[in-house]
Design a protein around this motif. Structure first.
Motif, PDB file in Angstrom:
ATOM      1  N   ALA A  91       0.825  -1.385   0.016  1.00 36.83           N
ATOM      2  CA  ALA A  91       0.030   0.054  -0.137  1.00 36.83           C
ATOM      3  C   ALA A  91       1.273   1.372   0.281  1.00 36.83           C
ATOM      4  O   ALA A  91       1.513   1.083   0.835  1.00 36.83           O
ATOM      5  N   THR A  92       0.687   2.199  -1.184  1.00 34.44           N
ATOM      6  CA  THR A  92       1.449   3.637  -1.134  1.00 34.44           C
ATOM      7  C   THR A  92       0.945   4.519  -0.285  1.00 34.44           C
ATOM      8  O   THR A  92      -0.381   4.600  -1.659  1.00 34.44           O
ATOM      9  N   SER A  93       1.063   5.786  -0.364  1.00 38.04           N
ATOM     10  CA  SER A  93       0.443   6.872  -0.037  1.00 38.04           C
ATOM     11  C   SER A  93       1.751   7.655  -0.635  1.00 38.04           C
ATOM     12  O   SER A  93       2.947   7.892   0.196  1.00 38.04           O
ATOM     13  N   CYS A  94       1.249   8.699  -1.566  1.00 34.94           N
ATOM     14  CA  CYS A  94       2.612  10.286  -1.985  1.00 34.94           C
ATOM     15  C   CYS A  94       1.859  11.361  -1.453  1.00 34.94           C
ATOM     16  O   CYS A  94       0.375  11.546  -2.193  1.00 34.94           O
ATOM     17  N   VAL A  95       2.626  12.379  -1.685  1.00 34.71           N
ATOM     18  CA  VAL A  95       1.995  13.656  -1.202  1.00 34.71           C
ATOM     19  C   VAL A  95       2.589  14.302  -2.715  1.00 34.71           C
ATOM     20  O   VAL A  95       3.564  14.084  -2.247  1.00 34.71           O
ATOM     21  N   ASN A  96       1.699  14.903  -2.658  1.00 34.97           N
ATOM     22  CA  ASN A  96       1.913  16.535  -3.187  1.00 34.97           C
ATOM     23  C   ASN A  96       2.355  17.359  -2.001  1.00 34.97           C
ATOM     24  O   ASN A  96       2.145  17.796  -1.043  1.00 34.97           O
ATOM     25  N   ASN A  97       4.458  17.828  -2.889  1.00 36.69           N
ATOM     26  CA  ASN A  97       5.370  18.601  -2.178  1.00 36.69           C
ATOM     27  C   ASN A  97       4.708  20.234  -1.901  1.00 36.69           C
ATOM     28  O   ASN A  97       4.572  20.526  -0.734  1.00 36.69           O
ATOM     29  N   GLY A 130       9.012   9.084   6.329  1.00 32.98           N
ATOM     30  CA  GLY A 130       9.301  10.185   6.839  1.00 32.98           C
ATOM     31  C   GLY A 130       8.108  10.701   7.134  1.00 32.98           C
ATOM     32  O   GLY A 130       6.795  11.241   6.026  1.00 32.98           O
ATOM     33  N   ASP A 131       7.569  10.499   8.033  1.00 25.81           N
ATOM     34  CA  ASP A 131       5.850  11.034   8.673  1.00 25.81           C
ATOM     35  C   ASP A 131       4.690  10.209   8.079  1.00 25.81           C
ATOM     36  O   ASP A 131       3.858  10.493   6.779  1.00 25.81           O
ATOM     37  N   ALA A 132       4.553   8.710   8.011  1.00 23.55           N
ATOM     38  CA  ALA A 132       3.605   8.193   7.384  1.00 23.55           C
ATOM     39  C   ALA A 132       3.185   7.247   8.709  1.00 23.55           C
ATOM     40  O   ALA A 132       4.203   6.090   9.562  1.00 23.55           O
ATOM     41  N   ALA A 133       2.651   6.341   7.931  1.00 19.38           N
ATOM     42  CA  ALA A 133       1.331   5.472   8.460  1.00 19.38           C
ATOM     43  C   ALA A 133       1.104   4.782   8.097  1.00 19.38           C
ATOM     44  O   ALA A 133       0.501   4.785   7.276  1.00 19.38           O
ATOM     45  N   GLY A 134       0.948   3.254   8.533  1.00 20.95           N
ATOM     46  CA  GLY A 134       0.532   1.887   8.544  1.00 20.95           C
ATOM     47  C   GLY A 134      -0.889   1.412   9.385  1.00 20.95           C
ATOM     48  O   GLY A 134       0.005   1.531  10.691  1.00 20.95           O
ATOM     49  N   VAL A 135      -1.741   0.848   8.510  1.00 22.67           N
ATOM     50  CA  VAL A 135      -2.577   0.667  10.024  1.00 22.67           C
ATOM     51  C   VAL A 135      -3.518  -1.340   8.592  1.00 22.67           C
ATOM     52  O   VAL A 135      -3.389  -0.730   8.086  1.00 22.67           O
ATOM     53  N   VAL A 136      -3.951  -1.998  10.355  1.00 22.23           N
ATOM     54  CA  VAL A 136      -4.428  -3.213   9.364  1.00 22.23           C
ATOM     55  C   VAL A 136      -5.935  -2.728  10.328  1.00 22.23           C
ATOM     56  O   VAL A 136      -6.048  -2.749  10.970  1.00 22.23           O
ATOM     57  N   TYR A 147     -12.183  -2.714  12.644  1.00 22.80           N
ATOM     58  CA  TYR A 147     -11.566  -2.421  13.902  1.00 22.80           C
ATOM     59  C   TYR A 147      -9.927  -2.647  13.599  1.00 22.80           C
ATOM     60  O   TYR A 147      -9.713  -3.071  13.569  1.00 22.80           O
ATOM     61  N   ILE A 148      -9.554  -0.935  14.038  1.00 17.95           N
ATOM     62  CA  ILE A 148      -7.876  -1.825  14.356  1.00 17.95           C
ATOM     63  C   ILE A 148      -7.805  -2.069  15.313  1.00 17.95           C
ATOM     64  O   ILE A 148      -7.460  -2.639  16.059  1.00 17.95           O
ATOM     65  N   THR A 149      -6.536  -3.016  14.225  1.00 12.97           N
ATOM     66  CA  THR A 149      -5.949  -3.655  14.915  1.00 12.97           C
ATOM     67  C   THR A 149      -4.251  -3.758  15.391  1.00 12.97           C
ATOM     68  O   THR A 149      -4.240  -4.755  16.237  1.00 12.97           O
ATOM     69  N   THR A 150      -4.017  -3.503  14.027  1.00 15.48           N
ATOM     70  CA  THR A 150      -2.572  -3.125  14.293  1.00 15.48           C
ATOM     71  C   THR A 150      -2.362  -1.576  13.968  1.00 15.48           C
ATOM     72  O   THR A 150      -2.489  -1.938  12.497  1.00 15.48           O
ATOM     73  N   ALA A 151      -1.337  -0.796  13.979  1.00 15.60           N
ATOM     74  CA  ALA A 151      -1.063   0.676  13.359  1.00 15.60           C
ATOM     75  C   ALA A 151       0.244   0.731  13.706  1.00 15.60           C
ATOM     76  O   ALA A 151       1.309   0.426  14.979  1.00 15.60           O
ATOM     77  N   CYS A 152       1.358   1.391  13.218  1.00 16.51           N
ATOM     78  CA  CYS A 152       1.997   1.925  13.039  1.00 16.51           C
ATOM     79  C   CYS A 152       2.673   3.008  12.281  1.00 16.51           C
ATOM     80  O   CYS A 152       2.134   3.272  11.455  1.00 16.51           O
ATOM     81  N   TYR A 189      -3.825  -0.510   5.184  1.00 13.25           N
ATOM     82  CA  TYR A 189      -4.040   1.082   4.611  1.00 13.25           C
ATOM     83  C   TYR A 189      -2.876   1.869   5.590  1.00 13.25           C
ATOM     84  O   TYR A 189      -2.057   1.997   6.304  1.00 13.25           O
ATOM     85  N   SER A 190      -2.311   2.517   4.253  1.00 16.10           N
ATOM     86  CA  SER A 190      -1.500   3.580   3.963  1.00 16.10           C
ATOM     87  C   SER A 190      -1.987   4.998   3.869  1.00 16.10           C
ATOM     88  O   SER A 190      -2.393   4.980   3.202  1.00 16.10           O
ATOM     89  N   ALA A 191      -0.974   6.093   4.970  1.00 15.83           N
ATOM     90  CA  ALA A 191      -1.751   7.750   4.819  1.00 15.83           C
ATOM     91  C   ALA A 191      -0.063   7.852   5.553  1.00 15.83           C
ATOM     92  O   ALA A 191       0.315   7.596   5.790  1.00 15.83           O
ATOM     93  N   ASN A 192      -0.235   9.125   4.379  1.00 16.49           N
ATOM     94  CA  ASN A 192       1.115   9.831   5.020  1.00 16.49           C
ATOM     95  C   ASN A 192       0.735  11.337   6.278  1.00 16.49           C
ATOM     96  O   ASN A 192      -0.828  11.746   5.951  1.00 16.49           O
ATOM     97  N   ILE A 193       1.249  11.863   7.062  1.00 13.94           N
ATOM     98  CA  ILE A 193       0.858  13.024   8.397  1.00 13.94           C
ATOM     99  C   ILE A 193       1.416  14.021   8.321  1.00 13.94           C
ATOM    100  O   ILE A 193       2.337  14.111   8.206  1.00 13.94           O
TER     101      ILE A 193
END
Length: 753
Positions: A91-97, A130-136, A147-152, A189-193
């Motif tokens: 899962a990939t999440s990229c941010v527009n600079n 850098g400043d990225a999050a992943g959730v299962v 339900y969130i079972t695992t996050a990092c 799920y992948s997201a940028n913080i």
């Protein structure tokens, strides 16, 4: 009811037909280089049921298998022991600079793998960026809610200069966490913080990557942040089983999955279902009617027949027999009756029994001794590896210019030296382990430290202490004589320092020697000299990280020796600080290091400042007997100094004998060491020079200060001078010869080598 019975009958017929077709090799059993054993198959007829169908994608140059129930899941390997190795997309999440919005469409993946489950203890969720999050998310709950079972979360380091070496996956640019639940339907799920400094973070690393991976199958590298290929695959372990339980399955022979006559049913260790295994003496596929084949022990030479005297005969029912030659009788086995001549039976039996008993006793004794010796050697080798022996060898190789360990002791030598580690020989115990007094065969008295290591991660601290002490050769640092790695917990052998710790003599009336002001000043000079040596005279700066009075020992001449390097760190020459987990002792811990995790040499300077105040006041670094606002000795000291109350906090045991100007100068040094900002503190070399200068004035009586009690109180109540100089000794007691004195002090710092 008839409709349901027909469905069940059809299912039974299809299952039996699939097993028969697979056994007759009418079904393909490979897709590319992956074997597809039954109950899995490439068609419905060739598999146990639709959940076990594998789709073989032959459009690529190399055919690739996927699960039919979820085509995103690529199959890597199938084990009949109940595990399925697959790979899932990243899962990939990229941010527009410029606007900070996500531009990637592959930020969320849904998986429906039932009846397969993620192995609960073999997989990890890993996040890069850098400043990225992943959730299962678990979507398989009966309520229908996610339900969130695992996050990092992996964070940007915040360093002005990016690190050039590979880092561990510990939260900075990379994080990983175990998957603790068995999931069959879930989202990745992948997201940028987006935070205040996202511009700097995402300009360098605009993308975050989230993926599941088998524990130990991925090693993080900083280059992955730039060159990461989102099409990369990593192995993930799924659990699989058939049916519900063995008891339920065996009630209906036609639907029972263990088709082989020589198979056994075992309930799944985790979760519902069961697995089929071939019986002892057989091997193969237990899910096929003739899948378990007899193992010919005679061909594989796993029998115990008497070689040259009996013949091994394989039994197709899973065992074997040893046939004696014509004219002999017995079972033909080494550990049995063997083969004996039929004539003169009684005499032969008597001799055979006697000889057998003697041979058995002798052989048993020999085998027991051999096995015991082998077991002991294997155990020693096991402990050697467990206690970091390989890591120790690697580290010694890295510091090839340092002194090697003086001696590698055997565990028997150290047991003899300590009366088998008797409690009567215990010198002290703490969080890092227990220290025993020992007497070697050459009558040398030593201190033997048995480290308390509860998990493998602490091995690094033990090896760290060994490597550091091997490099250090200073009269005010406790000397390492050797080590022993043959026991369950590693042992270190030090020189014996008989008079305990400075802490005991300051605070424990039952163990205390009277520490005069002159002796306390000498302890401060020797300790600061040792720390200055660690910071500036070794191959690379060494930060002790736990400077305190309980880690300063006194020998028979009351000479101070710094000990306990289990938490110490080497700072590479090309760096001025390290980012580490905070370690140390409350009361002595550098506040700046505590809040930032940035370890520098100035952290030892702060801790030494607390030691100076402890020597001045005789108070503990942290005491709940003082008022709440003054429980921390450093805070109490600063408050008293600001109020001009040095006289009120100086230890009453030394107030009458101490040179007042010396007290004031030492307090002033301590005050500079305890500054909150590390860059405003002096270096340990500068502190050592100042203290040596004060001590030299006392020894040579360059100037004697005789003050009346009124002058004494006036001087002690005065605010200490802030003129602590890093370029020279800046005290009133120093005359024009200060330049010469500085040279003398500078030379004294290296006199301990």
């Amino acid at each position: 009811m008839g409709f349901h019975l027909n469905q069940r009958l059809l299912l039974v017929i299809l299952t039996a037909a699939a097993a028969a077709a697979a056994e007759e090799q009418k079904c393909p059993t490979k897709c590319g280089n992956v074997n597809i054993p039954f109950p899995f198959g490439l068609t419905e007829l060739c598999s146990l049921n639709t959940s076990f169908i594998i789709t073989c994608n032959k459009t690529l140059s190399q055919p690739i298998p996927f699960l039919k129930i979820d085509p995103k899941v690529r199959v890597l390997d199938i084990s009949l022991d109940g595990q399925l190795h697959v790979s899932l997309p990243v899962a990939t999440s990229c941010v527009n600079n410029t606007i900070g919005e996500s531009e990637d469409e592959n930020w969320l993946f849904e998986f429906k793998l039932k009846p397969f489950h993620l192995s609960s203890k073999q997989n990890k969720l890993t996040v890069l960026g850098g400043d990225a999050a992943g959730v299962v998310y678990d979507q398989g709950s009966r309520s229908g809610r996610l339900y969130i079972t695992t996050a990092c979360v992996s964070v940007y380091s915040g360093l002005d200069k990016e690190p050039t070496n590979d880092e561990s996956c510990s939260g900075t640019f990379c994080c990983e966490t175990p998957i603790q639940q068995r999931l069959s339907e879930f989202y990745i799920y992948s997201a940028n913080i987006i935070i205040n400094n996202f511009t700097k973070s995402f300009q360098s690393y605009p993308c975050g990557y989230t993926f599941l991976v088998k524990d130990g199958a991925y090693n993080f590298s900083m280059t992955h942040l730039i060159n990461f290929n989102r099409t990369n695959t990593f192995p993930v372990v799924l659990d699989w089983a058939v049916g519900n339980t063995c008891i339920d399955a065996q009630k209906n022979a036609s639907s029972y999955a263990c088709k082989s006559k020589y198979s056994e049913c075992h309930n799944a260790i985790v979760g519902p279902g069961y697995h089929c295994k071939c019986s002892t003496g057989f091997q193969g596929n237990p899910y096929l009617p003739h899948g378990c084949q007899d193992v010919d022990e005679c061909t594989e030479e796993s029998d115990d027949c008497l070689k040259g005297r009996s013949t091994c005969s394989n039994d197709p029912e899973g065992s074997y027999t040893c046939l004696c030659p014509k004219g002999y009788e017995g079972d033909g086995k080494i550990n049995g009756s063997g083969c004996v001549i039929r004539s003169n039976r009684k005499i032969i039996i008597a001799f055979s029994v006697s000889g057998s008993i003697l041979a058995l006793l002798g052989g048993t004794l020999f085998v027991c001794c051999t096995l015991k010796k082998r077991k002991l050697n294997r155990l020693k080798e096991h402990f050697f590896q467990l206690n970091g022996g390989q890591l120790l060898q690697q580290q010694i190789g890295r510091y090839s210019g340092s002194n090697e360990l003086t001696k590698i002791f055997t565990v028997e030598e150290l047991k003899d030296a300590t009366h088998n580690f008797s409690e009567e020989m215990v010198l002290g115990a703490g969080g890092e382990g227990t220290v025993y007094k020992g007497i070697l065969p050459d009558n040398r008295t030593v201190a033997i430290k048995k480290s308390r290591i509860s998990n493998p991660n602490q091995i690094e601290h033990f090896i760290n202490e060994v490597i550091l002490l091997c490099q250090i050769n200073h009269r005010n640092v406790v000397k390492l004589l050797g080590c022993c790695l043959e026991t369950e917990v590693p042992l270190l052998v030090y020189e014996f320092v008989p008079h305990g710790t400075v802490y005991d003599h300051l605070h424990d009336q039952t163990k205390s020697l009277r520490l005069t002001w002159k002796r306390r000043l000498q302890i401060a000079v020797e300790t600061s000299g040792a720390l200055a040596y660690l910071h500036s005279a070794t191959n690379a700066p060494i930060v002790h990280r736990d400077v305190k009075t309980s880690n300063i020992l006194l020998d028979h001449n009351l000479t101070a020796k710094v000990s306990d390097f289990g938490a110490s760190k080497i700072i590479p020459l090309d760096r001025s600080q390290l980012t580490t987990l905070v370690m140390g002792t409350l009361g002595y811990l550098d506040p700046q290091y505590f809040h930032s995790s940035q370890l520098t040499e100035k952290s030892d300077v702060y801790s030494f400042g607390v030691v100076l105040v402890e020597l001045l006041t005789g108070e503990k670094a942290l005491s709940f007997e003082r008022p709440e606002a003054h429980r921390n000795l450093a805070v109490h000291f600063h408050s008293s100094m600001n109020e001009g109350g040095l006289l009120n906090i100086v230890d009453s045991r030394i107030i009458d004998e101490a040179n007042v100007e010396q007290l004031t100068d030492v307090a002033n040094i301590a005050r500079h060491c305890l500054r909150l900002k590390g860059e405003e503190r002096p270096t340990m070399r500068e502190v050592a020079m100042e203290l040596e200068g004060i001590n030299t004035v006392e020894k040579h009586q360059w100037e004697k200060v005789n003050l009346s009690s009124e002058e004494t109180e006036t001087l002690l109540k005065a605010t200490p001078s802030s003129s602590f100089s890093v370029d020279g000794v800046n005290r009133r007691s120093m005359h024009s010869g200060s330049d010469t004195l500085n040279r003398i002090i500078s030379l004294s710092l290296t006199s301990g080598r």
